[in-house]
Design an enzyme around this catalytic site. Structure first.
Site, PDB file in Angstrom:
ATOM      1  N   ARG A  19       0.821  -1.213   0.000  1.00  0.00           N
ATOM      2  CA  ARG A  19       0.000   0.000   0.000  1.00  0.00           C
ATOM      3  C   ARG A  19       0.861   1.271   0.000  1.00  0.00           C
ATOM      4  NH1 ARG A  19      -0.087   2.088   5.179  1.00  0.00           N
ATOM      5  NH2 ARG A  19       0.322   0.566   6.816  1.00  0.00           N
TER       6      ARG A  19
ATOM      7  N   ASP B 108       6.932   7.814  15.670  1.00  0.00           N
ATOM      8  CA  ASP B 108       6.338   7.626  14.336  1.00  0.00           C
ATOM      9  C   ASP B 108       5.631   8.898  13.857  1.00  0.00           C
ATOM     10  OD1 ASP B 108       5.556   6.158  11.972  1.00  0.00           O
ATOM     11  OD2 ASP B 108       3.589   5.876  12.866  1.00  0.00           O
TER      12      ASP B 108
HETATM   13  O1  LIG Z   1       2.288   2.140   7.968  1.00  0.00           O
HETATM   14  C1  LIG Z   1       2.442   3.219   7.346  1.00  0.00           C
HETATM   15  O2  LIG Z   1       1.558   3.746   6.660  1.00  0.00           O
HETATM   16  C2  LIG Z   1       3.765   3.870   7.394  1.00  0.00           C
HETATM   17  C3  LIG Z   1       4.151   4.681   6.335  1.00  0.00           C
HETATM   18  C4  LIG Z   1       5.422   5.177   6.316  1.00  0.00           C
HETATM   19  C5  LIG Z   1       5.928   5.927   5.166  1.00  0.00           C
HETATM   20  O3  LIG Z   1       5.109   6.361   4.368  1.00  0.00           O
HETATM   21  O4  LIG Z   1       7.156   6.042   5.051  1.00  0.00           O
HETATM   22  O5  LIG Z   1       6.277   4.965   7.343  1.00  0.00           O
HETATM   23  C6  LIG Z   1       5.917   4.222   8.437  1.00  0.00           C
HETATM   24  O6  LIG Z   1       6.773   4.073   9.335  1.00  0.00           O
HETATM   25  C7  LIG Z   1       4.630   3.660   8.460  1.00  0.00           C
END
Ligand SMILES: O=C(O)c1cc(C(=O)O)oc(=O)c1
Length: 293
Positions: A130, A248
């Site tokens: 995704r 995060d």
């Molecule tokens: O699970 C997610 O949507 C996500 C996305 C991103 C990113 O877009 O880099 O980084 C993350 O650590 C987690």
């Protein structure tokens, strides 16, 4: 959910609570991102989400509010392989941030050296369908073999592909950091199939680290994320020298369940009750990976 007139989404709260837990001096938020500012650093044409700006001033204000000293900024997928936003944030931190880049696997030695100069200490391989269109294991391995000295590889995957990824992970010749523990189903508990498979990975090498991050993503029951705490605390207890923690922030894609950053910080003493373990989690382990030089 908050969307602006350009259709750009906000996935973070504007008013995080102040945590009750006070991190030790020198604590590092070892997983966070910056978005833009897009006028200066446009998003990738392949971006799977278009966020509002969440730049370094906001990140550093949050750092101070939560009681942290440093950040590790992980290149977010919406910026593709253009690391300028991440590098600009690191440059603006006055030495209080380092980062993880996402690179075109064909990157040259000179560009890698420039990233090192800019504070990058690792590259990220993202296997979430995704978030990215493709994840070429052969090309990833090739670039992993020619990273600057002291760098590591960060890998983001979901628990259901761990078995399939094992030969690839085993072949990476530098230390590994696993994002969000490879997204186990925390409802299975500390001894569930996902945690058992993850522990088997950790036991296969002593240079695999993991981020005990994202209760908001991993615990469908929501705050206070009791299943997350129950599943993850034993992992921190058993691998105290290999875990990292991060907010995060700005929580990409979490616009429908935006976590309170103060509450995320208050998860720390639940998964690492002992002050010595907290120091390893928040200071010693990330310092070793990101500020060895
Ligand atoms: O699970 C997610 O949507 C996500 C996305 C991103 C990113 O877009 O880099 O980084 C993350 O650590 C987690």
């Amino acid at each position: 959910m908050s969307i602006d007139r350009e259709g750009r989404i906000r996935s973070w709260t504007l008013d995080p609570s102040r945590p009750r837990y006070a991190p030790p001096a020198g604590a590092i938020d070892a997983h966070c991102h910056v978005f833009g500012p897009a006028a200066q650093f446009p998003f990738s044409a392949k971006a799977k989400y278009l966020p509002q700006d969440a730049g370094p001033e906001m990140l550093f204000a949050l750092r101070d509010r939560l009681g942290f000293a440093r950040n590790v900024i992980v290149q977010a997928s919406c910026h593709g392989t253009d690391n300028r936003a991440t590098l600009a944030a690191i440059a603006q931190s006055g030495g209080a941030a380092r980062g993880v880049a996402v690179v075109d696997p064909a990157i040259g030695e000179g560009e890698l050296a420039a990233l090192h100069e800019g504070g990058i200490r690792g590259i990220r391989f993202n296997f979430l369908k995704r978030l990215v269109d493709d994840a070429p294991k052969d090309k990833f391995l090739e670039v992993a073999r020619r990273l600057p000295a002291g760098w590591h590889v960060v890998v983001y995957f979901e628990a259901d592909i761990l078995a399939e990824l094992r030969p690839f992970l085993d072949a990476i010749p530098v230390p590994l950091v696993i994002d969000h523990m490879g997204r186990p189903d925390v409802r299975q508990g500390p001894d569930g199939a996902d945690m058992r498979a993850f522990r088997a990975l950790l036991d296969s090498r002593d240079d695999i680290h993991f981020k005990v991050t994202c209760p908001d993503r991993l615990d469908p029951a929501g705050a206070p994320w009791d299943d997350f705490a129950r599943a993850v605390a034993p992992l921190v207890a058993d691998y105290p020298d290999r875990c990292l923690w991060g907010t995060d922030w700005p929580h990409p894609n979490m616009q429908d369940a935006i976590p309170d950053d103060g509450a995320l910080v208050d998860m720390i003493p639940r998964i690492a009750p002992d002050p010595a373990a907290q120091r390893k989690l928040l200071v010693d382990n990330p310092m070793r990976l990101y500020w060895a030089d």
